[in-house]
Motif scaffolding. Structure first.
Motif, PDB file in Angstrom:
ATOM      1  N   ARG A 197       0.808  -1.215   0.000  1.00 41.86           N
ATOM      2  CA  ARG A 197       0.000   0.000   0.000  1.00 41.86           C
ATOM      3  C   ARG A 197       0.847   1.274   0.000  1.00 41.86           C
ATOM      4  O   ARG A 197       0.376   2.342   0.352  1.00 41.86           O
ATOM      5  CB  ARG A 197      -0.952   0.005   1.201  1.00 41.86           C
ATOM      6  N   ALA A 198       2.097   1.154  -0.380  1.00 40.18           N
ATOM      7  CA  ALA A 198       2.950   2.341  -0.434  1.00 40.18           C
ATOM      8  C   ALA A 198       2.431   3.345  -1.458  1.00 40.18           C
ATOM      9  O   ALA A 198       2.687   4.545  -1.341  1.00 40.18           O
ATOM     10  CB  ALA A 198       4.393   1.943  -0.773  1.00 40.18           C
ATOM     11  N   TRP A 199       1.688   2.861  -2.449  1.00 46.68           N
ATOM     12  CA  TRP A 199       1.175   3.756  -3.493  1.00 46.68           C
ATOM     13  C   TRP A 199       0.228   4.818  -2.932  1.00 46.68           C
ATOM     14  O   TRP A 199       0.117   5.911  -3.495  1.00 46.68           O
ATOM     15  CB  TRP A 199       0.471   2.957  -4.593  1.00 46.68           C
ATOM     16  N   ILE A 200      -0.439   4.526  -1.824  1.00 45.12           N
ATOM     17  CA  ILE A 200      -1.376   5.493  -1.256  1.00 45.12           C
ATOM     18  C   ILE A 200      -0.643   6.755  -0.808  1.00 45.12           C
ATOM     19  O   ILE A 200      -1.173   7.865  -0.920  1.00 45.12           O
ATOM     20  CB  ILE A 200      -2.160   4.861  -0.091  1.00 45.12           C
ATOM     21  N   ALA A 201       0.589   6.587  -0.317  1.00 48.17           N
ATOM     22  CA  ALA A 201       1.372   7.758   0.102  1.00 48.17           C
ATOM     23  C   ALA A 201       1.726   8.656  -1.075  1.00 48.17           C
ATOM     24  O   ALA A 201       2.081   9.825  -0.886  1.00 48.17           O
ATOM     25  CB  ALA A 201       2.642   7.306   0.815  1.00 48.17           C
ATOM     26  N   ARG A 202       1.618   8.115  -2.309  1.00 48.18           N
ATOM     27  CA  ARG A 202       1.960   8.915  -3.494  1.00 48.18           C
ATOM     28  C   ARG A 202       0.725   9.561  -4.122  1.00 48.18           C
ATOM     29  O   ARG A 202       0.837  10.219  -5.163  1.00 48.18           O
ATOM     30  CB  ARG A 202       2.660   8.044  -4.542  1.00 48.18           C
ATOM     31  N   LEU A 203      -0.439   9.380  -3.510  1.00 48.11           N
ATOM     32  CA  LEU A 203      -1.626  10.073  -3.999  1.00 48.11           C
ATOM     33  C   LEU A 203      -1.450  11.580  -3.840  1.00 48.11           C
ATOM     34  O   LEU A 203      -0.880  12.047  -2.856  1.00 48.11           O
ATOM     35  CB  LEU A 203      -2.867   9.636  -3.209  1.00 48.11           C
ATOM     36  N   GLY A 204      -1.948  12.336  -4.805  1.00 47.03           N
ATOM     37  CA  GLY A 204      -1.860  13.785  -4.715  1.00 47.03           C
ATOM     38  C   GLY A 204      -2.925  14.433  -5.586  1.00 47.03           C
ATOM     39  O   GLY A 204      -3.372  13.848  -6.587  1.00 47.03           O
ATOM     40  N   PRO A 205      -3.383  15.633  -5.231  1.00 44.52           N
ATOM     41  CA  PRO A 205      -4.437  16.312  -6.004  1.00 44.52           C
ATOM     42  C   PRO A 205      -3.924  16.795  -7.350  1.00 44.52           C
ATOM     43  O   PRO A 205      -2.722  16.991  -7.543  1.00 44.52           O
ATOM     44  CB  PRO A 205      -4.812  17.496  -5.100  1.00 44.52           C
ATOM     45  N   ARG A 206      -4.849  17.007  -8.266  1.00 44.87           N
ATOM     46  CA  ARG A 206      -4.470  17.545  -9.576  1.00 44.87           C
ATOM     47  C   ARG A 206      -4.253  19.044  -9.525  1.00 44.87           C
ATOM     48  O   ARG A 206      -3.434  19.578 -10.254  1.00 44.87           O
ATOM     49  CB  ARG A 206      -5.565  17.221 -10.598  1.00 44.87           C
ATOM     50  N   GLY A 207      -5.021  19.717  -8.682  1.00 41.83           N
ATOM     51  CA  GLY A 207      -4.913  21.167  -8.574  1.00 41.83           C
ATOM     52  C   GLY A 207      -4.381  21.571  -7.210  1.00 41.83           C
ATOM     53  O   GLY A 207      -3.937  20.738  -6.413  1.00 41.83           O
ATOM     54  N   GLU A 208      -4.423  22.872  -6.946  1.00 43.42           N
ATOM     55  CA  GLU A 208      -4.006  23.396  -5.654  1.00 43.42           C
ATOM     56  C   GLU A 208      -5.124  23.158  -4.631  1.00 43.42           C
ATOM     57  O   GLU A 208      -6.258  23.593  -4.842  1.00 43.42           O
ATOM     58  CB  GLU A 208      -3.703  24.888  -5.752  1.00 43.42           C
ATOM     59  N   VAL A 225      -8.455  16.889  10.316  1.00 40.15           N
ATOM     60  CA  VAL A 225      -7.526  16.980   9.192  1.00 40.15           C
ATOM     61  C   VAL A 225      -6.107  16.697   9.661  1.00 40.15           C
ATOM     62  O   VAL A 225      -5.347  15.954   9.007  1.00 40.15           O
ATOM     63  CB  VAL A 225      -7.614  18.365   8.527  1.00 40.15           C
ATOM     64  N   GLU A 226      -5.730  17.266  10.799  1.00 40.18           N
ATOM     65  CA  GLU A 226      -4.369  17.042  11.307  1.00 40.18           C
ATOM     66  C   GLU A 226      -4.141  15.573  11.639  1.00 40.18           C
ATOM     67  O   GLU A 226      -3.059  15.029  11.388  1.00 40.18           O
ATOM     68  CB  GLU A 226      -4.137  17.915  12.537  1.00 40.18           C
ATOM     69  N   ASP A 227      -5.153  14.915  12.206  1.00 43.77           N
ATOM     70  CA  ASP A 227      -5.034  13.479  12.496  1.00 43.77           C
ATOM     71  C   ASP A 227      -4.889  12.677  11.211  1.00 43.77           C
ATOM     72  O   ASP A 227      -4.085  11.742  11.140  1.00 43.77           O
ATOM     73  CB  ASP A 227      -6.270  13.012  13.269  1.00 43.77           C
ATOM     74  N   ALA A 228      -5.655  13.064  10.177  1.00 44.53           N
ATOM     75  CA  ALA A 228      -5.568  12.359   8.893  1.00 44.53           C
ATOM     76  C   ALA A 228      -4.187  12.531   8.274  1.00 44.53           C
ATOM     77  O   ALA A 228      -3.612  11.572   7.725  1.00 44.53           O
ATOM     78  CB  ALA A 228      -6.645  12.887   7.948  1.00 44.53           C
ATOM     79  N   VAL A 229      -3.630  13.739   8.348  1.00 44.74           N
ATOM     80  CA  VAL A 229      -2.285  13.986   7.803  1.00 44.74           C
ATOM     81  C   VAL A 229      -1.260  13.127   8.537  1.00 44.74           C
ATOM     82  O   VAL A 229      -0.348  12.553   7.920  1.00 44.74           O
ATOM     83  CB  VAL A 229      -1.930  15.484   7.900  1.00 44.74           C
ATOM     84  N   ALA A 230      -1.405  13.033   9.863  1.00 45.03           N
ATOM     85  CA  ALA A 230      -0.473  12.216  10.642  1.00 45.03           C
ATOM     86  C   ALA A 230      -0.571  10.742  10.252  1.00 45.03           C
ATOM     87  O   ALA A 230       0.423  10.003  10.287  1.00 45.03           O
ATOM     88  CB  ALA A 230      -0.759  12.390  12.138  1.00 45.03           C
ATOM     89  N   ARG A 231      -1.762  10.309   9.881  1.00 44.08           N
ATOM     90  CA  ARG A 231      -1.971   8.898   9.538  1.00 44.08           C
ATOM     91  C   ARG A 231      -1.460   8.543   8.143  1.00 44.08           C
ATOM     92  O   ARG A 231      -0.796   7.520   7.954  1.00 44.08           O
ATOM     93  CB  ARG A 231      -3.465   8.549   9.596  1.00 44.08           C
ATOM     94  N   VAL A 232      -1.808   9.389   7.139  1.00 42.67           N
ATOM     95  CA  VAL A 232      -1.532   8.983   5.747  1.00 42.67           C
ATOM     96  C   VAL A 232      -0.696   9.987   4.966  1.00 42.67           C
ATOM     97  O   VAL A 232      -0.303   9.706   3.826  1.00 42.67           O
ATOM     98  CB  VAL A 232      -2.855   8.744   4.981  1.00 42.67           C
ATOM     99  N   GLY A 233      -0.433  11.177   5.516  1.00 46.74           N
ATOM    100  CA  GLY A 233       0.355  12.173   4.807  1.00 46.74           C
ATOM    101  C   GLY A 233      -0.497  13.291   4.232  1.00 46.74           C
ATOM    102  O   GLY A 233      -1.698  13.124   4.002  1.00 46.74           O
ATOM    103  N   ALA A 234       0.143  14.440   3.997  1.00 41.53           N
ATOM    104  CA  ALA A 234      -0.594  15.624   3.555  1.00 41.53           C
ATOM    105  C   ALA A 234      -1.155  15.478   2.142  1.00 41.53           C
ATOM    106  O   ALA A 234      -2.306  15.855   1.873  1.00 41.53           O
ATOM    107  CB  ALA A 234       0.304  16.861   3.637  1.00 41.53           C
ATOM    108  N   ASP A 235      -0.349  14.949   1.208  1.00 46.89           N
ATOM    109  CA  ASP A 235      -0.824  14.871  -0.182  1.00 46.89           C
ATOM    110  C   ASP A 235      -2.013  13.931  -0.353  1.00 46.89           C
ATOM    111  O   ASP A 235      -2.974  14.274  -1.064  1.00 46.89           O
ATOM    112  CB  ASP A 235       0.321  14.464  -1.112  1.00 46.89           C
TER     113      ASP A 235
END
Length: 462
Positions: free
Chosen positions: A11-22, A35-45
């Motif tokens: 599941r390393a690919w999930i860490a490479r998810l990112g939005p198309r826009g800003e 949101v902060e808890d989610a970022v801590a769990r899976v990353g900001a992008d």
């Protein structure tokens, strides 16, 4: 490939998810702590990706199941709940079902909202299915593009299975929450009042005892009524909206009021008003479109302070007047929503008498757009310079060609008015007396509704 921290392999690919826009994390529908808890769990992008996906999915849900929308605040509540389910789906895929937090409060808030608005359970579940299909499609597409080809089929299959199981459990939770809330709500006095009002408005209440209905509502249906629709973009502001509706109707001369919340950030209300158009005891002179109170400006100022908007119907007697005034208030609300989409400055108080022509002309928005573009020709082109020509010509015709009046209203020099009128006629290709009524009507629609009538609908809805 083995992940550290107890996470499932592959599941390393999930860490490479990112939005198309800003995507700004501060624009998330969820509270900052979530949101902060989610970022801590899976990353900001990945969280930004989920926020961007949520906006797309909510538009699709409301497009296919309009009953789940109903007001900007109701859509925002839906956005908050759906964002919570998307983030929980991320957690489930990364760490397994046991790692996902309990059902988010925002999801249950949405269920309460749907029950109180009498949205049937089957429509709620339809929305869940639409959201699930769109979300799963996005996850599978991202997975296929980020994992190695030799494991793509297995991973896509696993993701599909896990998301189906997740949504199945979520649906069960939502059904149970809906049924519990429905049982509580259906036995409440508020539900009985809402059911009577909806029956009266639908016209199905031909056999209803008006006296008995009045008793249950605590509101005399045999009197003269003025209806108002009050709304705000802020969710969970029902007490503010009720206070705003009551205050506005009292200012209109109402002696008793009836208030029915219908969606987060939106309610219907009625007031019993004098049938003779009398002026209130303070002697205030009514303005145009006002029958019995101080100016609309006074009411608008009060609504502005409460960050609400209101659209008023015209007074009508008995149950039919109760129903007709409400329809007019809804039409006034629709005009204001179209004006907002066109970027116009919001009016906090809208009298149907003042917008009736626009409301009727815009009943069929596609036909209204065709009419405007046909009558205005090149003058319907978008852009600041062409908008200035349209606005000037609109006021020029309305002021019976008085350069002084138009210059004063638009705060420009008389010479500027003369130039713009001449230039507008050149673009039109004919004189102002040719189809004068049609021209002024088309200009009025363009002035009020902007792109909603200047552009074909398939362009404005993209």
């Amino acid at each position: 490939m083995t992940e550290t921290g107890g996470r499932r392999p592959g599941r390393a690919w999930i860490a490479r998810l990112g939005p198309r826009g800003e995507v700004d994390l501060d624009r998330a529908a969820s509270p900052r702590a979530v949101v902060e808890d989610a970022v801590a769990r899976v990353g900001a992008d990945p969280v930004r990706w989920a926020i961007e996906l949520n906006s797309v999915v909510v538009r699709r849900i409301v497009g296919e199941v309009p009953a789940l929308g109903g007001s900007p605040a109701a859509v925002e509540l839906l956005r908050r709940g759906n964002e919570a389910t998307t983030l929980r789906a991320l957690f489930t895929l990364v760490d397994g079902p046991a790692a996902a937090p309990p059902t988010d409060e925002a999801i249950l808030e949405g269920i309460h909202e749907f029950v109180h608005r009498a949205v049937p359970l089957e429509r709620v579940l339809h929305g869940v299915r639409v959201g699930h299909a769109a979300t799963t499609e996005a996850f599978l597409r991202a997975c296929a593009g980020l994992v190695d080809a030799e494991v793509a089929v297995d991973e896509v299959t696993a993701i599909s299975r896990e998301l189906f199981s997740y949504v199945d459990d979520l649906s069960d939770t939502m059904i149970r929450a809906y049924l519990v809330e429905h049982e509580v709500w259906s036995t409440s006095a508020a539900a009985a009042r809402a059911d009577i009002v909806r029956s009266l408005l639908s016209g199905d209440a031909t056999t209803t005892d008006v006296g008995e209905a009045s008793r249950v509502l605590g509101y005399d249906l045999r009197r003269t009524h003025e209806a108002v629709v009050v709304w705000s973009d802020a969710p969970n502001g029902s007490s503010t909206l009720q206070a705003a509706a009551t205050e506005a109707l009292r200012a209109r001369g109402a002696t008793t009021t009836l208030v029915v919340p219908v969606a987060s950030g939106r309610l219907w209300a009625w007031g019993t008003v004098p049938s003779d158009g009398t002026v209130p005891s303070d002697g205030t002179v009514p303005s145009e479109g006002t029958r019995r109170t101080g100016s609309w400006e006074t009411i608008a100022e009060a609504l502005s302070r409460q960050r609400t908007q209101a659209a008023f119907g015209t007074p009508g007697g008995g149950v039919e007047g109760f129903r007709r005034s409400h329809r007019e208030a809804q039409r006034g609300e629709r005009v204001e929503r179209l004006r907002r989409e066109a970027g116009r400055v919001p009016r906090h108080a809208t009298a149907y008498a003042d917008v009736a022509a626009i409301a009727l002309l815009a009943t069929d928005l596609d036909a209204a757009g065709d009419f405007v573009r046909r009558e205005l020709g090149g003058l319907a082109t978008r852009g600041a310079s062409m908008e200035a020509l349209r606005t000037t010509l609109y006021h020029y015709i309305g002021a019976e060609r008085s350069l002084v009046d138009v210059a004063r209203r638009l705060h420009v020099a008389r010479g500027t008015v003369t130039y713009r009128v001449k230039r507008a006629q050149e673009v039109l290709g004919h004189g102002l007396d040719d189809r004068r009524f049609a021209l002024h009507t088309a200009l009025a629609l363009a002035e009020e509704l902007g792109d909603a009538v200047l552009l074909p609908r398939d362009v404005t809805e993209r």
